[in-house]
Design a protein around this motif. Structure first.
Motif, PDB file in Angstrom:
ATOM      1  N   UNK A 123       0.813  -1.211   0.000  1.00 45.02           N
ATOM      2  CA  UNK A 123       0.000   0.000   0.000  1.00 45.02           C
ATOM      3  C   UNK A 123       0.850   1.266   0.000  1.00 45.02           C
ATOM      4  N   UNK A 124       2.128   1.135  -0.390  1.00 42.55           N
ATOM      5  CA  UNK A 124       3.022   2.291  -0.456  1.00 42.55           C
ATOM      6  C   UNK A 124       2.855   2.967  -1.813  1.00 42.55           C
ATOM      7  N   UNK A 125       1.884   3.875  -1.897  1.00 41.29           N
ATOM      8  CA  UNK A 125       1.581   4.507  -3.171  1.00 41.29           C
ATOM      9  C   UNK A 125       2.713   5.393  -3.659  1.00 41.29           C
ATOM     10  N   UNK A 126       3.518   5.900  -2.756  1.00 39.46           N
ATOM     11  CA  UNK A 126       4.584   6.834  -3.130  1.00 39.46           C
ATOM     12  C   UNK A 126       5.924   6.147  -3.352  1.00 39.46           C
ATOM     13  N   UNK A 127       5.954   4.820  -3.319  1.00 40.37           N
ATOM     14  CA  UNK A 127       7.177   4.110  -3.671  1.00 40.37           C
ATOM     15  C   UNK A 127       7.571   4.479  -5.106  1.00 40.37           C
ATOM     16  N   UNK A 128       8.875   4.568  -5.367  1.00 40.21           N
ATOM     17  CA  UNK A 128       9.354   5.025  -6.678  1.00 40.21           C
ATOM     18  C   UNK A 128       8.821   4.199  -7.839  1.00 40.21           C
ATOM     19  N   UNK A 129       8.500   2.926  -7.595  1.00 41.37           N
ATOM     20  CA  UNK A 129       8.029   2.061  -8.676  1.00 41.37           C
ATOM     21  C   UNK A 129       6.506   1.968  -8.765  1.00 41.37           C
ATOM     22  N   UNK A 130       5.787   2.646  -7.895  1.00 39.77           N
ATOM     23  CA  UNK A 130       4.326   2.534  -7.893  1.00 39.77           C
ATOM     24  C   UNK A 130       3.724   3.167  -9.141  1.00 39.77           C
ATOM     25  N   UNK A 131       2.746   2.482  -9.694  1.00 40.99           N
ATOM     26  CA  UNK A 131       2.067   2.942 -10.906  1.00 40.99           C
ATOM     27  C   UNK A 131       0.558   2.868 -10.721  1.00 40.99           C
ATOM     28  N   UNK A 132      -0.135   3.708 -11.473  1.00 41.44           N
ATOM     29  CA  UNK A 132      -1.592   3.627 -11.555  1.00 41.44           C
ATOM     30  C   UNK A 132      -1.952   3.486 -13.019  1.00 41.44           C
ATOM     31  N   UNK A 153       3.787   7.996  -8.251  1.00 45.12           N
ATOM     32  CA  UNK A 153       4.822   8.603  -9.089  1.00 45.12           C
ATOM     33  C   UNK A 153       4.617   8.370 -10.581  1.00 45.12           C
ATOM     34  N   UNK A 154       3.994   7.230 -10.942  1.00 51.49           N
ATOM     35  CA  UNK A 154       3.833   6.890 -12.352  1.00 51.49           C
ATOM     36  C   UNK A 154       2.384   6.681 -12.737  1.00 51.49           C
ATOM     37  N   UNK A 155       1.935   7.394 -13.761  1.00 55.22           N
ATOM     38  CA  UNK A 155       0.567   7.275 -14.243  1.00 55.22           C
ATOM     39  C   UNK A 155       0.625   6.746 -15.673  1.00 55.22           C
ATOM     40  N   UNK A 156      -0.110   5.647 -15.940  1.00 54.12           N
ATOM     41  CA  UNK A 156      -0.093   5.026 -17.260  1.00 54.12           C
ATOM     42  C   UNK A 156      -1.502   4.989 -17.838  1.00 54.12           C
ATOM     43  N   UNK A 157      -1.735   5.786 -18.877  1.00 59.36           N
ATOM     44  CA  UNK A 157      -3.024   5.757 -19.559  1.00 59.36           C
ATOM     45  C   UNK A 157      -2.966   4.704 -20.650  1.00 59.36           C
ATOM     46  N   UNK A 158      -3.926   3.769 -20.641  1.00 51.52           N
ATOM     47  CA  UNK A 158      -3.884   2.600 -21.514  1.00 51.52           C
ATOM     48  C   UNK A 158      -4.978   2.584 -22.579  1.00 51.52           C
ATOM     49  N   UNK A 159      -5.631   3.712 -22.767  1.00 54.06           N
ATOM     50  CA  UNK A 159      -6.587   3.803 -23.860  1.00 54.06           C
ATOM     51  C   UNK A 159      -8.036   3.875 -23.430  1.00 54.06           C
ATOM     52  N   UNK A 160      -8.918   3.982 -24.416  1.00 58.16           N
ATOM     53  CA  UNK A 160     -10.325   4.240 -24.160  1.00 58.16           C
ATOM     54  C   UNK A 160     -11.090   3.008 -23.675  1.00 58.16           C
ATOM     55  N   UNK A 161     -10.616   1.820 -23.993  1.00 58.06           N
ATOM     56  CA  UNK A 161     -11.293   0.587 -23.576  1.00 58.06           C
ATOM     57  C   UNK A 161     -11.254   0.487 -22.052  1.00 58.06           C
TER      58      UNK A 161
END
Length: 289
Positions: A123-132, A153-161
């Motif tokens: 649950x460490x959202x701020x860890x350097x490797x954490x992604x959403x 730290x990392x946000x990944x948008x994966x498209x409209x689906x």
């Protein structure tokens, strides 16, 4: 999305609580609701505003973040809420198809929807490797991007689906579950033999960076139909037997490795049947024939 730094979080399990804490630290006003009162009271002590009902929590803000056990829980939690004009960002875990159906359900009730999936160190959202991972309409994602960027730290948008965030997340979990059980088996072998567990963990952690190279190499091979020839399959099958022997000699359950060995056995049998190498990837993919 307006400049109002205010949001609702529903569901206060480990990830829900972590989400609220990050938002509070970033200066957001956070309204919260949970089925059980003790968790609600505990998070209120940190500065969140507790709501008496889920409907009240939804009404408090334009954006609602859900952190529930699965998508099925969303229907019961939100059925009495007015979703008109609301954006629901469901951070719960479930299958891609259930995410798509959840998006339809919210849209039928006048709301907008984004699928979110945390890929984090516990649950460490701020860890350097954490992604959403996020999927859904791009304009909606962009409208809420500033809020979502606060969380990790990392946000990944994966498209409209709507299903894509869960697809990538569940694939990641498939890999993690195997890793976790394999690590536990490895430690059990060392411990069962009376050897130095701390020394093994130290050595194993030093090889962790190598898995990046493995991922790139074997991932590329999978794209081409899988890795290995018959000699490789025989080597891996024999190597698995050595792990099984080492485990069972010290009383450790080797079911995990027997399962892995079984895939190489199937690859060997399929290769013999077809007259050409059939990698384990093709067995998993269901395209061995």
């Amino acid at each position: 999305m307006s400049d109002k730094r205010s949001v609702t979080v529903i569901g206060l399990g480990p990830m829900g609580r972590a989400t609220v804490k990050v938002l509070l630290d970033a200066g957001y006003d956070v309204t919260v609701w949970n089925r059980t009162r003790p968790k609600l009271d505990a998070i209120a002590e940190l500065g969140a505003e507790p709501a008496d009902t889920a409907a009240e929590a939804v009404a408090a803000n334009d954006t609602v973040l859900l952190s529930l056990i699965d998508y099925g829980a969303m229907y019961g939690v939100l059925e009495q809420a007015d979703l008109t004009g609301k954006t629901v960002v469901n951070l719960s875990s479930d299958s891609p198809e259930k995410a798509r159906k959840g998006a339809e359900w919210v849209a039928e009730r006048g709301g907008a929807f984004l699928t979110g999936a945390y890929m984090t160190q516990s649950d460490d959202l701020k860890h350097a490797t954490s992604r959403l991972y996020v999927s859904g309409p791009e304009n909606l994602y962009e409208a809420h991007r500033a809020l979502l960027e606060v969380l990790v730290p990392g946000l990944e948008y994966l498209g409209a689906d709507y299903g894509m965030a869960q697809l990538y997340y569940q694939a990641g979990l498939a890999q993690f579950h195997a890793f976790l059980n394999a690590l536990e088996q490895a430690v059990a072998i060392i411990d069962g033999a009376g050897a130095d567990v701390d020394k093994y963990i130290e050595l194993a952690s030093q090889t962790a960076d190598g898995y990046r190279d493995f991922t790139l190499y074997f991932g590329a091979a999978a794209k081409q139909g899988g890795w290995g020839d018959v000699a490789n399959f025989k080597m891996m099958h024999a190597g698995a037997q050595h792990v099984i022997d080492a485990a069972e000699e010290v009383g450790v359950d080797a079911t995990l490795t027997r399962t892995i060995q079984g895939f190489y056995q199937r690859a060997l049998e399929a290769s013999e049947k077809t007259g050409s190498p059939v990698p384990v990837y093709r067995i998993l993919r269901g395209s061995a024939a």
